[in-house]
Design a protein around this motif. Sequence first.
Motif, PDB file in Angstrom:
ATOM      1  N   VAL A   1     -17.654   0.941 -18.850  1.00 31.95           N
ATOM      2  CA  VAL A   1     -16.319   1.542 -19.367  1.00 31.95           C
ATOM      3  C   VAL A   1     -16.399   2.845 -18.953  1.00 31.95           C
ATOM      4  N   ASN A   2     -17.242   3.749 -18.737  1.00 36.85           N
ATOM      5  CA  ASN A   2     -17.031   5.215 -18.281  1.00 36.85           C
ATOM      6  C   ASN A   2     -16.866   5.075 -16.737  1.00 36.85           C
ATOM      7  N   ARG A   3     -17.016   4.182 -16.094  1.00 36.79           N
ATOM      8  CA  ARG A   3     -16.814   4.178 -14.570  1.00 36.79           C
ATOM      9  C   ARG A   3     -15.703   3.537 -14.388  1.00 36.79           C
ATOM     10  N   LEU A   4     -14.874   3.260 -15.329  1.00 34.71           N
ATOM     11  CA  LEU A   4     -13.690   2.390 -14.780  1.00 34.71           C
ATOM     12  C   LEU A   4     -12.715   3.284 -14.632  1.00 34.71           C
ATOM     13  N   PRO A   5     -11.813   3.046 -13.552  1.00 35.99           N
ATOM     14  CA  PRO A   5     -10.605   3.889 -13.161  1.00 35.99           C
ATOM     15  C   PRO A   5      -9.755   4.194 -14.571  1.00 35.99           C
ATOM     16  N   SER A   6      -8.869   5.411 -14.451  1.00 36.48           N
ATOM     17  CA  SER A   6      -8.224   5.740 -15.596  1.00 36.48           C
ATOM     18  C   SER A   6      -6.893   4.883 -15.648  1.00 36.48           C
TER      19      SER A   6
ATOM     20  N   VAL B   1      -6.907   1.622 -15.748  1.00 36.54           N
ATOM     21  CA  VAL B   1      -7.243   0.495 -16.516  1.00 36.54           C
ATOM     22  C   VAL B   1      -6.953   0.646 -17.845  1.00 36.54           C
ATOM     23  N   GLN B   2      -6.138  -0.523 -18.552  1.00 40.32           N
ATOM     24  CA  GLN B   2      -5.633  -0.395 -19.712  1.00 40.32           C
ATOM     25  C   GLN B   2      -6.585  -0.525 -20.660  1.00 40.32           C
ATOM     26  N   PRO B   3      -6.367   0.224 -21.987  1.00 44.72           N
ATOM     27  CA  PRO B   3      -7.205  -0.024 -23.140  1.00 44.72           C
ATOM     28  C   PRO B   3      -7.766  -1.384 -23.611  1.00 44.72           C
ATOM     29  N   ASP B   4      -6.565  -2.229 -23.456  1.00 41.10           N
ATOM     30  CA  ASP B   4      -6.870  -3.924 -23.907  1.00 41.10           C
ATOM     31  C   ASP B   4      -7.976  -4.451 -23.008  1.00 41.10           C
ATOM     32  N   ASP B   5      -7.853  -4.058 -21.527  1.00 43.98           N
ATOM     33  CA  ASP B   5      -8.816  -4.609 -20.680  1.00 43.98           C
ATOM     34  C   ASP B   5     -10.305  -4.033 -21.060  1.00 43.98           C
ATOM     35  N   VAL B   6     -10.369  -2.637 -21.346  1.00 48.35           N
ATOM     36  CA  VAL B   6     -11.634  -2.307 -21.631  1.00 48.35           C
ATOM     37  C   VAL B   6     -12.318  -2.930 -22.861  1.00 48.35           C
ATOM     38  N   GLY B   7     -11.432  -3.408 -23.905  1.00 45.48           N
ATOM     39  CA  GLY B   7     -12.066  -4.236 -24.993  1.00 45.48           C
ATOM     40  C   GLY B   7     -12.835  -5.329 -24.647  1.00 45.48           C
ATOM     41  N   THR B   8     -12.107  -5.661 -23.569  1.00 43.64           N
ATOM     42  CA  THR B   8     -12.827  -7.201 -23.361  1.00 43.64           C
ATOM     43  C   THR B   8     -14.166  -7.077 -22.784  1.00 43.64           C
ATOM     44  N   ILE B   9     -14.674  -5.888 -22.382  1.00 42.18           N
ATOM     45  CA  ILE B   9     -16.047  -5.880 -22.049  1.00 42.18           C
ATOM     46  C   ILE B   9     -17.145  -5.916 -23.007  1.00 42.18           C
ATOM     47  N   GLY B  10     -16.842  -5.504 -24.260  1.00 41.87           N
ATOM     48  CA  GLY B  10     -17.838  -5.754 -25.441  1.00 41.87           C
ATOM     49  C   GLY B  10     -17.936  -4.324 -26.271  1.00 41.87           C
ATOM     50  N   PHE B  11     -18.870  -4.231 -27.201  1.00 39.73           N
ATOM     51  CA  PHE B  11     -19.042  -2.963 -27.842  1.00 39.73           C
ATOM     52  C   PHE B  11     -19.524  -1.738 -26.924  1.00 39.73           C
TER      53      PHE B  11
ATOM     54  N   PRO C   1     -20.903   5.880 -28.216  1.00 37.22           N
ATOM     55  CA  PRO C   1     -20.282   7.248 -27.816  1.00 37.22           C
ATOM     56  C   PRO C   1     -21.079   8.208 -27.098  1.00 37.22           C
ATOM     57  N   LEU C   2     -21.432   7.706 -25.572  1.00 38.63           N
ATOM     58  CA  LEU C   2     -22.150   8.551 -25.004  1.00 38.63           C
ATOM     59  C   LEU C   2     -21.501   8.493 -23.561  1.00 38.63           C
ATOM     60  N   SER C   3     -21.996   9.811 -22.994  1.00 39.04           N
ATOM     61  CA  SER C   3     -21.556  10.008 -21.387  1.00 39.04           C
ATOM     62  C   SER C   3     -22.405   8.918 -20.522  1.00 39.04           C
ATOM     63  N   THR C   4     -22.015   8.804 -19.194  1.00 37.03           N
ATOM     64  CA  THR C   4     -22.706   7.664 -18.257  1.00 37.03           C
ATOM     65  C   THR C   4     -23.920   8.204 -18.304  1.00 37.03           C
ATOM     66  N   GLU C   5     -24.512   9.419 -18.144  1.00 35.69           N
ATOM     67  CA  GLU C   5     -25.938   9.827 -17.826  1.00 35.69           C
ATOM     68  C   GLU C   5     -26.761   9.660 -18.958  1.00 35.69           C
ATOM     69  N   ALA C   6     -26.098   9.716 -20.126  1.00 39.67           N
ATOM     70  CA  ALA C   6     -26.890   9.706 -21.479  1.00 39.67           C
ATOM     71  C   ALA C   6     -26.922   7.964 -21.817  1.00 39.67           C
ATOM     72  N   ALA C   7     -25.971   7.407 -21.347  1.00 35.95           N
ATOM     73  CA  ALA C   7     -26.045   5.866 -21.730  1.00 35.95           C
ATOM     74  C   ALA C   7     -27.134   5.185 -20.675  1.00 35.95           C
ATOM     75  N   ALA C   8     -27.160   5.644 -19.630  1.00 35.07           N
ATOM     76  CA  ALA C   8     -28.120   5.361 -18.597  1.00 35.07           C
ATOM     77  C   ALA C   8     -29.602   5.687 -18.881  1.00 35.07           C
TER      78      ALA C   8
END
Length: 246
Positions: A44-49, A51-61, A64-71
Amino acid sequence: MVLQLGQALGRGARRAFSVSGIVALLLTICYQVVFVGSFNTIIVNRLPSSVQPDDVGTIGFTLPLSTEAAAALGLVALLFGVVVFLVTARLLTRDLAALSSVPGELFTRRIGYAFLSALVVSVALTVVIPVGFALLFIPGLFLTVSLQFALFAVAVEDTGPIDALRRSWELASGNRWRLLALVVLFGVLGGIGGVVGSLFSFVSPSAGQLASLAINSVLIIVMYGILADSFVQLGGGSAPSTSSLA
């Protein structure tokens, strides 16, 4: 020794639904939720701006972390999953009468050595088995059946990587058709779990993904219980809870 499939299924289920199995289940769910949540967050963090919010929701849960912290968290969760398997194998291979207890020693006994050995075995299996499947599929099944006890040998018998692979090969010898039946059964159960979990996606993608993780975790512990009983059968008896079989 000949593997008794009926006994492995029945006793394996008892192992899975014991106190030890429930502890293993909770640990499995925890590390899977953290790992999948971290993976989703990176996507989600790497998706282009655009992308619609509804499309982001289809990815799953997500978390609340940055890309680096999530990795970083995802990597920790992945490595923790190795420890969870080692502990699960130790818990479920004990005598049935002992499964109502959860000794702390099983979480700590030579865990560093076992962790490193399990990593080496996991990398070896990740390379060898797909190559076998690429070679007309049959070699992949043969290797899967022959080497599926390697991580159990690491966890329970405190063996090194080479000895663990050799030990698994020896245990599977003469029982490969029976063990293949278990592999097929696990594949069917996994498919059913995926279908049932997907039904929750009608509520929301996040709910569906969490439901799938919970259902698959239960199936994983049942699978581990059956493999644990098979390992005990073929090894000639239950593994001790406080010392190495070596």
